[in-house]
Design a protein around this motif. Structure first.
Motif, PDB file in Angstrom:
ATOM      1  N   THR A  51       0.824  -1.212   0.000  1.00  0.00           N
ATOM      2  CA  THR A  51       0.000   0.000   0.000  1.00  0.00           C
ATOM      3  C   THR A  51       0.855   1.258   0.000  1.00  0.00           C
ATOM      4  OG1 THR A  51      -0.178  -0.022   2.409  1.00  0.00           O
ATOM      5  CG2 THR A  51      -1.932  -1.130   1.161  1.00  0.00           C
ATOM      6  N   THR A  52       2.100   1.159   0.477  1.00  0.00           N
ATOM      7  CA  THR A  52       2.971   2.330   0.477  1.00  0.00           C
ATOM      8  C   THR A  52       3.991   2.313  -0.654  1.00  0.00           C
ATOM      9  OG1 THR A  52       4.499   1.255   2.017  1.00  0.00           O
ATOM     10  CG2 THR A  52       2.773   2.640   2.962  1.00  0.00           C
ATOM     11  N   ILE A  53       4.318   1.133  -1.165  1.00  0.00           N
ATOM     12  CA  ILE A  53       5.349   1.037  -2.208  1.00  0.00           C
ATOM     13  C   ILE A  53       4.706   1.031  -3.592  1.00  0.00           C
ATOM     14  CG2 ILE A  53       7.179  -0.416  -3.159  1.00  0.00           C
ATOM     15  CD1 ILE A  53       7.755  -1.363  -0.329  1.00  0.00           C
ATOM     16  N   SER A  58       0.907  -5.247  -3.303  1.00  0.00           N
ATOM     17  CA  SER A  58      -0.339  -5.543  -2.581  1.00  0.00           C
ATOM     18  C   SER A  58      -1.122  -6.653  -3.268  1.00  0.00           C
ATOM     19  CB  SER A  58      -1.222  -4.298  -2.480  1.00  0.00           C
ATOM     20  OG  SER A  58      -0.680  -3.381  -1.584  1.00  0.00           O
TER      21      SER A  58
END
Length: 89
Positions: A51-53, A58
């Motif tokens: 979700t952040t990369i 995901s």
């Protein structure tokens, strides 16, 4: 007779307590070793980190998680089917 002598006489003997316990009638079922919990954790970790990369991580994590959970459920169902009939709920 003193108070301590009466107290000792009132307690049941160890042999009486052991004879009241029913004998063990079955073995405890333990599942075999499995890597499925580790792969499930890897799937969840990749989903959260993705979700952040990047959403591709995901998606990969979600696929690993879903496949791992499906295999885990299949294994548990197979283990339950192998139990004696009186254990089915």
């Amino acid at each position: 007779m003193s108070v301590s002598e009466r107290r000792v006489q009132a307690e049941p003997e160890v042999d009486d307590l052991v004879s009241d316990v029913p004998a063990a009638g079955e073995e405890i079922h333990l599942p075999g070793p499995s890597i499925i919990p580790v792969t499930t954790a890897i799937g969840i970790t990749l989903t959260v980190i993705g979700t952040t990369i990047d959403l591709l991580w995901s998606a990969l994590g979600l696929i690993i998680f879903l496949v791992s959970v499906a295999i885990w459920i299949r294994d548990v169902r197979r283990d339950i089917e192998e139990l004696p009939e009186e254990h089915h709920h």
